[in-house]
Design a protein around this motif. Sequence first.
Motif, PDB file in Angstrom:
ATOM      1  N   SER A 210       0.908  -1.191  -0.039  1.00  0.00           N
ATOM      2  CA  SER A 210      -0.089  -0.113   0.040  1.00  0.00           C
ATOM      3  C   SER A 210       0.671   1.216   0.058  1.00  0.00           C
ATOM      4  O   SER A 210       0.492   2.220  -0.680  1.00  0.00           O
ATOM      5  CB  SER A 210      -0.802   0.103   1.146  1.00  0.00           C
ATOM      6  N   MET A 326      -6.160  -5.611   2.649  1.00  0.00           N
ATOM      7  CA  MET A 326      -5.793  -4.717   4.113  1.00  0.00           C
ATOM      8  C   MET A 326      -6.940  -5.044   5.051  1.00  0.00           C
ATOM      9  O   MET A 326      -6.642  -4.561   6.472  1.00  0.00           O
ATOM     10  CB  MET A 326      -5.765  -3.345   3.514  1.00  0.00           C
ATOM     11  N   THR A 332      -3.279  -2.105   8.881  1.00  0.00           N
ATOM     12  CA  THR A 332      -3.982  -1.238   7.637  1.00  0.00           C
ATOM     13  C   THR A 332      -5.207  -0.885   7.718  1.00  0.00           C
ATOM     14  O   THR A 332      -5.744  -0.144   7.070  1.00  0.00           O
ATOM     15  CB  THR A 332      -3.330  -1.658   6.246  1.00  0.00           C
TER      16      THR A 332
END
Length: 439
Positions: A210, A326, A332
């Motif tokens: 990410s 995620m 996350t």
Amino acid sequence: RFKDYIAMPKPNMYQSLHTTVIGPDGEPLEIQIRTLDMHRTAEFGIAAHWKYKEGITQKGDEAKFAWVSQLLESQQDSEAEDFIQNLRTDMFSDEVYVFTPKGDVISLPAGATPIDFAYAIHSAVGNRMIGAKASGRIVQLDYQLQTGEIVEVMTSNSAKGPSRDWLKIARTSEARSKIKQWFKKEKREENILRGREELESELRHNNLLSVFQDEELQLLIANKMSFHSVDDLYAGIGYGGVSVRKIINRVREEESKQEKATKISMIKASKPSKTTSGVIVEGVDNCLVKFARCCTPIPGDKIIGFVTKGYGVSVHRADCPNILSMMGNADTENRLQTVRWDLPDDPEKAQVVTVGKTVTKYQSALTISGKNRMGLLADVANVLFDMRIEVSNLTAREMGNGEAIINAVINLTNAEQLGQVMGKLHKVSGVRAVKRNIQ
């Protein structure tokens, strides 16, 4: 025993006659015989020639320093650790002496293989090699050559070039360097795909995928690794010019810097705020918004935001695999953010985002697969032209077995228009599938 390093000097220019005899007490004793000039080279190395001869002046001396040129050449495509390891191998290992079919002597480090021999002859010989013989018998490419063997390289003009496995087999830095150069030059597209897959796999393993989604961060890291573009970075990984581990370390460094520079508490503002991107981020005031390249969301798609560290909110499609991964990660999941399209209230203009008086367009990536034929790419381009679709990128490649892949990056206003484009492309002769890309 007896060794003649005068007739066949070592690559570092060492010359001497060695003989080992048994002394009076039954102990082996080695005797070395050499001239004063040879002794200076043995004691002080190659620099002795500059010190005592004041430069290269005699005809033929250039050959004595060929190993320096090879050393510098191999450094161009090697990382620091590889270069030092190659230096140890080339300068300090034992050697084997093998012969070409014409009787020329080739000196190689102990453990050298036919691959090393082929590239020692010429890079073109190595690139076209399909097999090898040692003293008349066919041997495998990882066979370790022995002193005194006559080595013959079997080549073919239809050879596809070296295999990536050769990098693990080759013993000399010269061979590995030439193999890397071939992949760098001949297999760029394959290197990019291979490098991207390898890097993304390692980023996912380290929970950094990410972080690396941001385009500015990607280009920043590519530049810091001495590459001009992100594709060059991927290609560098693909042909072995840079290790994934170093890139992972760079990503961690940048993530650490952004954590110090950015306060995630900006998410706690009270009112939703419009942005020039056409997306409203709930609870965020004056937030930078960017669209993820991995899934390229467009109006009509269900979307979700991810708060990056220092680069605002990255907008993804709700079904993006990166977002789904995620959701199960405690580190996350708390950075996922509610977002929605800033669509007008007029039903006739639904799903069309406007900023000021301008209709906003969004990039979407498609993969078109089908039967390879003359004019396939032109027909696809004509469909997009007739529909007045803006095209950012359009490439095609042959996949073998009569198949072809066309990659298109187009600019659209909404998901409804995307569906119309995909429907038209499905009708092109030879097209079997049209898929929207999710990387």
